[in-house]
Scaffold this active site. Structure first.
Site, PDB file in Angstrom:
ATOM      1  N   ALA A  70       0.853  -1.193   0.000  1.00 15.20           N
ATOM      2  CA  ALA A  70       0.000   0.000   0.000  1.00 15.20           C
ATOM      3  C   ALA A  70       0.881   1.232   0.000  1.00 15.20           C
ATOM      4  CB  ALA A  70      -0.881  -0.011   1.243  1.00 15.20           C
ATOM      5  N   GLY A 116       0.875  -5.173   1.036  1.00 11.37           N
ATOM      6  CA  GLY A 116      -0.281  -5.311   0.151  1.00 11.37           C
ATOM      7  C   GLY A 116       0.073  -5.959  -1.182  1.00 11.37           C
ATOM      8  N   GLU A 119      -0.116  -9.516  -0.430  1.00 11.35           N
ATOM      9  CA  GLU A 119      -1.540  -9.849  -0.250  1.00 11.35           C
ATOM     10  C   GLU A 119      -2.260  -9.935  -1.601  1.00 11.35           C
ATOM     11  OE1 GLU A 119      -2.085  -6.654   2.695  1.00 11.35           O
ATOM     12  OE2 GLU A 119      -2.946  -8.190   3.989  1.00 11.35           O
ATOM     13  N   GLU A 139       4.177  -5.107   7.614  1.00  7.96           N
ATOM     14  CA  GLU A 139       3.292  -4.073   8.172  1.00  7.96           C
ATOM     15  C   GLU A 139       3.645  -3.722   9.611  1.00  7.96           C
ATOM     16  OE1 GLU A 139       2.337  -6.386   6.128  1.00  7.96           O
ATOM     17  OE2 GLU A 139       0.845  -5.610   4.723  1.00  7.96           O
TER      18      GLU A 139
HETATM   19  N1  COA Z   1       4.446   3.285  -0.235  1.00  9.81           N
HETATM   20  C1  COA Z   1       4.794   4.467  -0.776  1.00  9.81           C
HETATM   21  N2  COA Z   1       5.913   4.658  -1.484  1.00  9.81           N
HETATM   22  C2  COA Z   1       6.719   3.599  -1.646  1.00  9.81           C
HETATM   23  C3  COA Z   1       6.425   2.339  -1.086  1.00  9.81           C
HETATM   24  C4  COA Z   1       5.230   2.206  -0.368  1.00  9.81           C
HETATM   25  N3  COA Z   1       4.829   1.047   0.165  1.00  9.81           N
HETATM   26  N4  COA Z   1       7.421   1.493  -1.398  1.00  9.81           N
HETATM   27  C5  COA Z   1       8.293   2.201  -2.130  1.00  9.81           C
HETATM   28  N5  COA Z   1       7.887   3.473  -2.266  1.00  9.81           N
HETATM   29  C6  COA Z   1       8.535   4.561  -2.995  1.00  9.81           C
HETATM   30  C7  COA Z   1       9.714   5.155  -2.228  1.00  9.81           C
HETATM   31  O1  COA Z   1       9.259   6.069  -1.250  1.00  9.81           O
HETATM   32  C8  COA Z   1      10.469   5.802  -3.348  1.00  9.81           C
HETATM   33  O2  COA Z   1       9.830   6.999  -3.701  1.00  9.81           O
HETATM   34  P1  COA Z   1      10.729   8.348  -3.914  1.00  9.81           P
HETATM   35  O3  COA Z   1      11.673   8.002  -5.025  1.00  9.81           O
HETATM   36  O4  COA Z   1       9.719   9.393  -4.288  1.00  9.81           O
HETATM   37  O5  COA Z   1      11.421   8.576  -2.615  1.00  9.81           O
HETATM   38  C9  COA Z   1      10.267   4.829  -4.518  1.00  9.81           C
HETATM   39  O6  COA Z   1       9.096   4.090  -4.197  1.00  9.81           O
HETATM   40  C10 COA Z   1      11.394   3.861  -4.701  1.00  9.81           C
HETATM   41  O7  COA Z   1      11.631   3.231  -3.460  1.00  9.81           O
HETATM   42  P2  COA Z   1      13.072   3.255  -2.695  1.00  9.81           P
HETATM   43  O8  COA Z   1      12.821   3.154  -1.227  1.00  9.81           O
HETATM   44  O9  COA Z   1      13.871   4.419  -3.168  1.00  9.81           O
HETATM   45  O10 COA Z   1      13.686   1.919  -3.271  1.00  9.81           O
HETATM   46  P3  COA Z   1      14.682   0.919  -2.533  1.00  9.81           P
HETATM   47  O11 COA Z   1      15.019  -0.106  -3.547  1.00  9.81           O
HETATM   48  O12 COA Z   1      15.780   1.666  -1.865  1.00  9.81           O
HETATM   49  O13 COA Z   1      13.793   0.243  -1.354  1.00  9.81           O
HETATM   50  C11 COA Z   1      11.893  -0.904  -0.448  1.00  9.81           C
HETATM   51  C12 COA Z   1      12.697  -0.526  -1.704  1.00  9.81           C
HETATM   52  C13 COA Z   1      10.661  -1.640  -0.939  1.00  9.81           C
HETATM   53  C14 COA Z   1      12.708  -1.799   0.467  1.00  9.81           C
HETATM   54  C15 COA Z   1      11.471   0.377   0.333  1.00  9.81           C
HETATM   55  O14 COA Z   1      10.925   1.303  -0.594  1.00  9.81           O
HETATM   56  C16 COA Z   1      10.460   0.099   1.375  1.00  9.81           C
HETATM   57  O15 COA Z   1      10.783  -0.364   2.458  1.00  9.81           O
HETATM   58  N6  COA Z   1       9.147   0.358   1.071  1.00  9.81           N
HETATM   59  C17 COA Z   1       8.061   0.093   1.993  1.00  9.81           C
HETATM   60  C18 COA Z   1       7.655  -1.357   1.869  1.00  9.81           C
HETATM   61  C19 COA Z   1       6.577  -1.693   2.889  1.00  9.81           C
HETATM   62  O16 COA Z   1       6.748  -1.566   4.085  1.00  9.81           O
HETATM   63  N7  COA Z   1       5.417  -2.152   2.364  1.00  9.81           N
HETATM   64  C20 COA Z   1       4.325  -2.534   3.191  1.00  9.81           C
HETATM   65  C21 COA Z   1       3.402  -1.422   3.419  1.00  9.81           C
HETATM   66  S1  COA Z   1       2.290  -1.775   4.715  1.00  9.81           S
END
Ligand code: COA
Length: 261
Positions: A70, A116, A119, A139
């Site tokens: 999400a 998500g 999911e 989460e």
């Molecule tokens: N919601 C919103 N934005 C997200 C996202 C999410 N779940 N996952 C990734 N993004 C965005 C990042 O904020 C970034 O945006 P920006 O360039 O404007 O800053 C872009 O996607 C690329 O992600 P980035 O973090 O730069 O890539 P990465 O390869 O370094 O890391 C992840 C990837 C997936 C490990 C990291 O983005 C992350 O931890 N995301 C959250 C995942 C999560 O907890 N999902 C469950 C939600 S309940």
């Protein structure tokens, strides 16, 4: 057909018996927004009515991610009540709609399937992944609980111990472990081969008798799909000779003469 915002972050493309739903939000690793959920809902509505569509493939055109979950960025301004009313219930309802589509669905997972995103893959009937893919329900690490069916569907698939290992620790598992635990059904090499293999599987399913495939899917998911199975069973019963006899005997005010099949 394109759905959702411009440029479309979720696309539906129907090619004969195979429909393809593609996540395409390149700048945010396909993180799911409310418009994307609405677009998925609209795609499901269309597929429920689509005569001749026998299999649904769900994939991503992002090179590194199936879906990073999400869109956490959109949660900030929401009150808990708004969060529950919009995000939680909407996602839950749409994923349930996807899971209970009459047609079987196959998720093609490459890269991350997180929160998500996992999911979403769990709401499909089959999952095929490439070796570099990874899976997590993180989460709890952002103070949330998997709320789009994850705790239930993951637990049914891999059992409570392994589900707790993933959910309580926000542990990420790789494709080999996912295969070993039954979270995915196949791991195939590299992206072009992944889509080729998923297409092959979709064609296999599409060649089977559609009513038999759809009934079998719903019987396997009986807890979730019991009502849909009932609808199909009722429809099929009407197609049998005894249904005609029942109606005719009622109209003629005589006892029915039912025969054995
Ligand atoms: N919601 C919103 N934005 C997200 C996202 C999410 N779940 N996952 C990734 N993004 C965005 C990042 O904020 C970034 O945006 P920006 O360039 O404007 O800053 C872009 O996607 C690329 O992600 P980035 O973090 O730069 O890539 P990465 O390869 O370094 O890391 C992840 C990837 C997936 C490990 C990291 O983005 C992350 O931890 N995301 C959250 C995942 C999560 O907890 N999902 C469950 C939600 S309940």
């Amino acid at each position: 057909m394109s759905l959702s915002q411009d440029p479309p972050a979720l696309r539906l493309h129907v090619d004969g018996p195979i429909a393809r739903i593609t996540l395409a939000r390149a700048d945010k690793l396909n993180a799911l927004t409310l418009p994307m959920l609405q677009a998925l809902d609209a795609a499901c509505e269309q597929l429920e009515r689509a005569h001749g569509v026998r299999v649904v493939v769900l994939d991503s055109d992002h090179p590194q991610a199936f879906c990073a979950g999400a869109d956490i960025g959109q949660w900030g301004p929401l009150t808990p009540a708004q969060m529950w009313r919009s995000w939680t219930r909407m996602g839950h309802r749409v994923f349930h709609r996807l899971a209970t589509l009459p047609q079987p669905s196959i998720a093609a997972v490459h890269g991350m399937a997180l929160g998500g995103g996992l999911e979403l893959a769990l709401a499909c009937d089959l999952r095929v992944a490439e070796p570099g893919s990874s899976f997590a329900l993180p989460e709890a690490s952002v103070g949330a609980v998997p709320g789009w069916g994850g705790t239930q569907r993951l637990t049914r698939l891999i059992g409570p111990g392994r589900a707790k290992h993933m959910v309580l620790r926000s542990a990420r598992i790789d494709a080999a472990t996912a295969l070993d635990w039954g979270l995915v059904q196949e791991v195939v090499e590299a992206a072009p081969l992944l889509s080729a293999r998923v297409h092959e599987l979709a064609q296999e399913v599409a060649q089977r008798a559609p009513e038999a495939v759809q009934l079998a899917k719903q019987l396997i998911d009986i807890e979730a799909g019991g009502l849909s199975a009932e609808t199909m069973a009722a429809g099929l019963a009407q197609a049998l000779p005894n249904a005609r006899e029942g109606t005719e005997s009622f109209k003629a005010k005589r006892p029915a003469r039912f025969t054995d099949l």
